[in-house]
Design an enzyme around this catalytic site. Structure first.
Site, mmCIF file in Angstrom:
data_model
loop_
_atom_site.group_PDB
_atom_site.id
_atom_site.type_symbol
_atom_site.label_atom_id
_atom_site.label_comp_id
_atom_site.label_asym_id
_atom_site.label_seq_id
_atom_site.Cartn_x
_atom_site.Cartn_y
_atom_site.Cartn_z
ATOM 1 C CD GLN A 90 -19.530 -44.808 -18.382
ATOM 2 O OE1 GLN A 90 -18.658 -44.746 -19.345
ATOM 3 N NE2 GLN A 90 -19.317 -44.332 -17.177
ATOM 4 C CB CYS A 96 -15.554 -44.097 -17.449
ATOM 5 S SG CYS A 96 -14.667 -43.271 -16.386
ATOM 6 C CG HIS A 170 -14.474 -40.676 -19.853
ATOM 7 N ND1 HIS A 170 -15.310 -41.225 -19.464
ATOM 8 C CD2 HIS A 170 -14.491 -40.698 -21.488
ATOM 9 C CE1 HIS A 170 -16.222 -41.995 -20.277
ATOM 10 N NE2 HIS A 170 -15.407 -41.725 -21.494
ATOM 11 C CG ASP A 186 -15.822 -42.049 -24.560
ATOM 12 O OD1 ASP A 186 -16.601 -42.537 -23.926
ATOM 13 O OD2 ASP A 186 -15.306 -41.047 -24.953
#
Length: 238
Positions: A90, A96, A170, A186
Site C-alpha cells: 500500500q 486500505c 484499517h 495487509d
C-alpha cells in the site's frame, strides 16, 4: 507526483459501497456481505457460500502497531504466476479499503470471477508479473482504480471525510492461496503472511480456519477498541 504521495478519500465500511466498486470494475458475479457474528450459528448461516475472502475492518491502535512492528514478515520480493498469492504494497494513503478489495479479488477462486474483458482484468494480469515496488506504482497510476474508488468514496450512509483526513481504522483481507494455505493480506506490512492453516479443496474462508484467523486478530487487541467489523466476498445471486 512521486510514488507514495497519492491520497484517496477513505471508503466507508459498507458492503453496498464495496459491491458497487467491484461492479464498476466489471466484476458483476460477486458482492460483499456483512458478517454479523462469528459465534452465533443462526447469524453465521446468513453468510452466502462459497465465501471467497474475508475483509476485516479493525481499529488502528497501539496494540496493532506494536504487533505489526514485532511480528511482521520479512520483506516480500516475489512475483509471477508461481507465487501462492498476489500481494500489493500500500502506497496510496487512506486507500486500505481498496487494497483489501484488491487482495480479495486477486486471489483464490475469486480471481477466476474476473472477466477477461473487464476493466480490472488487464491491471491484475500486469501486476502479477511485476515485483512489489513496480506493482505498487502500477496501482497508483491506474485511472481505472482511481475513478472507481472516487465514485465509491462518495457513497455510503455518512458524509465522506476530507481528502487530507487521517483515519483510525484499517482493512485486512484473508484469502486462500494456490497452495491451499490461508494468508493474511495487509498492504501496510512487508508482505503476505502464511498463517499455517491449510484448507482442503472444498473448504472456503468462512469455515473453522478462516474464522479462527478473525478471532485471533480481534483477541490481539487486548483492552483496545472493540469496534471491529467483518465483510465476506460471496457470489452475487441477485
Amino acid at each position: 507526483m512521486s510514488p507514495g504521495q497519492k491520497r484517496y478519500i477513505p471508503l466507508e465500511s459498507n458492503p453496498e459501497v464495496f459491491t458497487d466498486l467491484i461492479h464498476n470494475l466489471g466484476i458483476k458475479t460477486l458482492k460483499f456481505q456483512d458478517v454479523y457474528s462469528i459465534e452465533d450459528e443462526g447469524l453465521m448461516a446468513l453468510v452466502e457460500r462459497p465465501t471467497y475472502a474475508l475483509v476485516l475492518v479493525s481499529p488502528v491502535g497501539a496494540d496493532y502497531e506494536k504487533y505489526t512492528k514485532e511480528n511482521g514478515p520479512p520483506p516480500y520480493t516475489g512475483s509471477g504466476e508461481d507465487e501462492p498469492v498476489i500481494w500489493y504494497r500500500q502506497t496510496i494513503h487512506n486507500a486500505c479499503g481498496l487494497y483489501g478489495i484488491l487482495h480479495a479479488l486477486s486471489n483464490g477462486d475469486a480471481r477466476a470471477q474476473i472477466a477477461a474483458d473487464s476493466p480490472i482484468s488487464a491491471l491484475v494480469s500486469k501486476c502479477v508479473s511485476l515485483g512489489p515496488e513496480e506493482r505498487a506504482i502500477a496501482l497508483e497510476e491506474s485511472t481505472v482504480l482511481e475513478d472507481a474508488h472516487k465514485g465509491a468514496a462518495q457513497q455510503g450512509s455518512t458524509a465522506p471525510p476530507a481528502l487530507e483526513d487521517e483515519v483510525d481504522y484499517h482493512y485486512v483481507a484473508f484469502v486462500k492461496g494456490k497452495d491451499g494455505y490461508l494468508y493474511e493480506m495487509d498492504g501496510n506490512k512487508n508482505g503476505p503472511i502464511n498463517k499455517g492453516i491449510k484448507l482442503s479443496a472444498d473448504e472456503d474462508l468462512f469455515g473453522p480456519g478462516g474464522i479462527s484467523l478473525v478471532k485471533e486478530f480481534i483477541e490481539r487487541e487486548q483492552g483496545g477498541n472493540p469496534n471491529f467489523s467483518l465483510m465476506a466476498l460471496v457470489p452475487d445471486l441477485d
